[in-house]
Design an enzyme around this catalytic site. Structure first.
Site, PDB file in Angstrom:
ATOM      1  N   ARG A 122       0.848  -1.201   0.000  1.00  0.00           N
ATOM      2  CA  ARG A 122       0.000   0.000   0.000  1.00  0.00           C
ATOM      3  C   ARG A 122       0.880   1.245   0.000  1.00  0.00           C
ATOM      4  O   ARG A 122       0.580   2.239  -0.641  1.00  0.00           O
ATOM      5  CB  ARG A 122      -0.970   0.009   1.199  1.00  0.00           C
ATOM      6  CG  ARG A 122      -1.683   1.346   1.354  1.00  0.00           C
ATOM      7  CD  ARG A 122      -2.988   1.306   2.151  1.00  0.00           C
ATOM      8  NE  ARG A 122      -2.984   0.388   3.273  1.00  0.00           N
ATOM      9  CZ  ARG A 122      -2.283   0.558   4.403  1.00  0.00           C
ATOM     10  NH1 ARG A 122      -1.533   1.629   4.583  1.00  0.00           N
ATOM     11  NH2 ARG A 122      -2.327  -0.341   5.368  1.00  0.00           N
ATOM     12  N   TYR A 177     -16.985  17.476 -14.645  1.00  0.00           N
ATOM     13  CA  TYR A 177     -17.298  16.054 -14.783  1.00  0.00           C
ATOM     14  C   TYR A 177     -18.342  15.694 -13.710  1.00  0.00           C
ATOM     15  O   TYR A 177     -18.216  16.112 -12.557  1.00  0.00           O
ATOM     16  CB  TYR A 177     -16.007  15.259 -14.588  1.00  0.00           C
ATOM     17  CG  TYR A 177     -16.208  13.776 -14.503  1.00  0.00           C
ATOM     18  CD1 TYR A 177     -16.574  13.048 -15.629  1.00  0.00           C
ATOM     19  CD2 TYR A 177     -16.042  13.101 -13.298  1.00  0.00           C
ATOM     20  CE1 TYR A 177     -16.763  11.678 -15.559  1.00  0.00           C
ATOM     21  CE2 TYR A 177     -16.227  11.729 -13.219  1.00  0.00           C
ATOM     22  CZ  TYR A 177     -16.592  11.022 -14.347  1.00  0.00           C
ATOM     23  OH  TYR A 177     -16.782   9.681 -14.274  1.00  0.00           O
ATOM     24  N   ASP A 190      -7.871  19.729 -13.600  1.00  0.00           N
ATOM     25  CA  ASP A 190      -8.181  18.382 -14.083  1.00  0.00           C
ATOM     26  C   ASP A 190      -7.857  18.379 -15.580  1.00  0.00           C
ATOM     27  O   ASP A 190      -8.566  18.987 -16.379  1.00  0.00           O
ATOM     28  CB  ASP A 190      -9.666  18.069 -13.828  1.00  0.00           C
ATOM     29  CG  ASP A 190     -10.063  16.662 -14.273  1.00  0.00           C
ATOM     30  OD1 ASP A 190      -9.385  16.102 -15.165  1.00  0.00           O
ATOM     31  OD2 ASP A 190     -11.064  16.126 -13.743  1.00  0.00           O
ATOM     32  N   LYS A 227      -8.721   7.446 -18.925  1.00  0.00           N
ATOM     33  CA  LYS A 227      -9.106   8.003 -20.221  1.00  0.00           C
ATOM     34  C   LYS A 227      -7.915   7.983 -21.182  1.00  0.00           C
ATOM     35  O   LYS A 227      -7.439   6.917 -21.511  1.00  0.00           O
ATOM     36  CB  LYS A 227      -9.698   9.399 -20.011  1.00  0.00           C
ATOM     37  CG  LYS A 227     -10.697   9.480 -18.831  1.00  0.00           C
ATOM     38  CD  LYS A 227     -11.963   8.680 -19.043  1.00  0.00           C
ATOM     39  CE  LYS A 227     -12.809   8.548 -17.784  1.00  0.00           C
ATOM     40  NZ  LYS A 227     -13.125   9.781 -17.059  1.00  0.00           N
TER      41      LYS A 227
HETATM   42  C1  LIG Z   1     -13.578  10.135 -15.803  1.00  0.00           C
HETATM   43  C2  LIG Z   1     -13.224  11.469 -15.252  1.00  0.00           C
HETATM   44  C3  LIG Z   1     -12.939  11.630 -13.894  1.00  0.00           C
HETATM   45  C4  LIG Z   1     -13.068  10.498 -12.888  1.00  0.00           C
HETATM   46  O1  LIG Z   1     -12.134   9.485 -13.108  1.00  0.00           O
HETATM   47  P1  LIG Z   1     -12.390   7.920 -12.783  1.00  0.00           P
HETATM   48  O2  LIG Z   1     -11.128   7.305 -13.271  1.00  0.00           O
HETATM   49  O3  LIG Z   1     -13.605   7.510 -13.562  1.00  0.00           O
HETATM   50  O4  LIG Z   1     -12.608   7.800 -11.329  1.00  0.00           O
HETATM   51  C5  LIG Z   1     -12.574  12.895 -13.458  1.00  0.00           C
HETATM   52  N1  LIG Z   1     -12.508  13.935 -14.308  1.00  0.00           N
HETATM   53  C6  LIG Z   1     -12.784  13.812 -15.620  1.00  0.00           C
HETATM   54  C7  LIG Z   1     -12.688  15.007 -16.503  1.00  0.00           C
HETATM   55  C8  LIG Z   1     -13.156  12.582 -16.140  1.00  0.00           C
HETATM   56  O5  LIG Z   1     -13.436  12.471 -17.441  1.00  0.00           O
END
Ligand SMILES: *Cc1c(COP(=O)(O)O)cnc(C)c1O
Length: 389
Positions: free
Chosen positions: A52, A104, A177, A202
């Protein structure tokens, strides 16, 4: 492969963080599938005592992600949401966070439905308006400014450099982000941000086969605190997930070029199509922030949103009428996806408070995550769905 300070992005994507395995010379970082590590005497070990806290596959991934964002430190998590949740633990009860009003959906849910119950205060503003962040900062103290740019699914942009100046003037942090752009197209730390976060699920992973997240930063004290939180809270990624993400990173540069190329062609095709009312894509000169996109991003990205003529009913028919674009949530993979944000990814932002805060996703808005298939096949597929033939 030791990296050099002058290595360019495509070189970093292939080499950063990855050294031939010291015991075998394996060129790819092995999956260290272990929960613990042998010690030679009490507390005598090689930097790894429990998985961890640290794992060599994760160490390689973190080094690679730090290099790609041009940051000193990166911390990986089991999901993008876990990365965001951990970063927000730097904000104390009673402190305020200023954030965009078309985040998001999962981020909005975490802020509005979870963290607000622990005393964090969120102010949602239109971060595409250059005056909105300075005005919100002037209205009262804030600990953190949270930007998404481009936003999901409206593809609005925020000026990162301007927000950094405004936040730092009052001693607040700026977090960005960067999931939609990926570090191939946008590097917020160089523009003044203190933290970059990603859903590595993504574009960074890129193959729709792994869920993960990361925080990248330069500040040593913040890194120390967040590393403590990463271990204390424990939302760490599995070694196999780290391996898959590292593997995806190798082609990030090539993939983003293909995503941008295909999405640009599709945005132009949709803009001319009689069944389409409006196309939203930062690469189109008709995008209200096209100039900022050209200045801040190295390419317009792979996400395209559009509103068909005929409203919600037409949109439902279109998203069920494609063959190559799969109807699914998520984005950023090699395969093309299509979805209806108002009913799917953004269903959690439909409440009256959300509407009041300015979160109103048009029920007819269709979002495309344009993949790396042959663009002529993708265009033919969309044409069939749009014309019903
Ligand atoms: C998918 C996404 C998240 C969250 O990420 P996860 O890997 O699904 O927990 C946060 N911000 C954006 C812009 C996203 O597209």
């Amino acid at each position: 492969m030791t990296q050099s300070a002058t290595d360019r992005f495509a070189t970093l994507a292939v080499h950063a963080g990855v050294e031939p395995d010291p015991t075998t010379g394996a060129i790819m970082t092995p999956i260290y599938q272990t929960s613990t590590y042998a010690q030679t005497a009490v507390n005598q070990h090689r930097g790894y005592d429990y998985a961890r806290s640290a794992n060599p596959t994760r160490t390689a991934l973190q080094k690679a992600l730090a290099a790609l964002e041009g940051g000193r430190f990166a911390l990986s998590f089991s999901s993008g949401m876990a990365a965001i949740d951990t970063l927000l633990r730097l904000v104390r009860p009673g402190e305020r966070v200023i954030c965009g009003n078309d985040l998001y959906g999962g981020t909005f849910r975490l802020f509005d439905k979870v963290l607000s119950e622990y005393g964090l205060i969120f102010t949602f503003v239109d971060t595409a308006d250059p005056a909105a962040v300075p005005a919100a900062l002037a209205a009262g103290p804030a600990r953190l400014v949270w930007l998404e740019t481009p936003t999901n699914p409206m593809l609005r942009l925020a000026d990162i450099a301007a927000a950094a100046v405004a936040a730092h003037k009052v001693g607040a942090w700026l977090a960005v982000d960067n999931t939609f752009a990926s570090p191939a197209l946008q590097r917020p730390l160089a523009l003044g941000a203190d933290f970059v976060i990603h859903s590595t699920t993504k574009y960074i992973g890129g193959h729709s086969d792994v869920v993960g997240g990361v925080i990248v930063m330069n500040d040593e004290a913040a890194h120390e605190r967040l590393q403590f939180l990463q271990n204390a809270v424990g939302a760490v990624p599995a070694p196999f997930d780290c391996f898959l993400t590292l593997r995806g990173i190798k082609t990030l540069s090539l993939r983003m070029a293909a995503h941008c190329h295909n999405a640009t062609a599709i945005a132009h095709f949709l803009a001319e199509h009689p069944a389409v009312e409006r196309v939203i894509y930062p690469g189109l000169p008709t995008h209200p922030q096209h100039e900022l996109a050209c200045r801040q991003m190295a390419g317009p990205g792979g996400m395209v949103s559009f509103i068909p003529r005929g409203g919600e009913a037409a949109a439902h028919t279109i998203v069920c009428g494609t063959r190559l674009f799969t109807l699914a949530e998520s984005l950023g993979g090699v395969e093309s996806l299509i979805e209806l944000p108002a009913a799917m990814t953004h269903a959690s932002v439909g409440g009256p408070e959300a509407q009041a805060a300015g979160f109103a996703v048009d029920p007819a808005l269709v979002r495309l995550s344009v993949g790396i298939e042959d663009v002529d096949d993708l265009i033919a597929d969309l044409d069939t769905a749009l014309t019903g033939r």
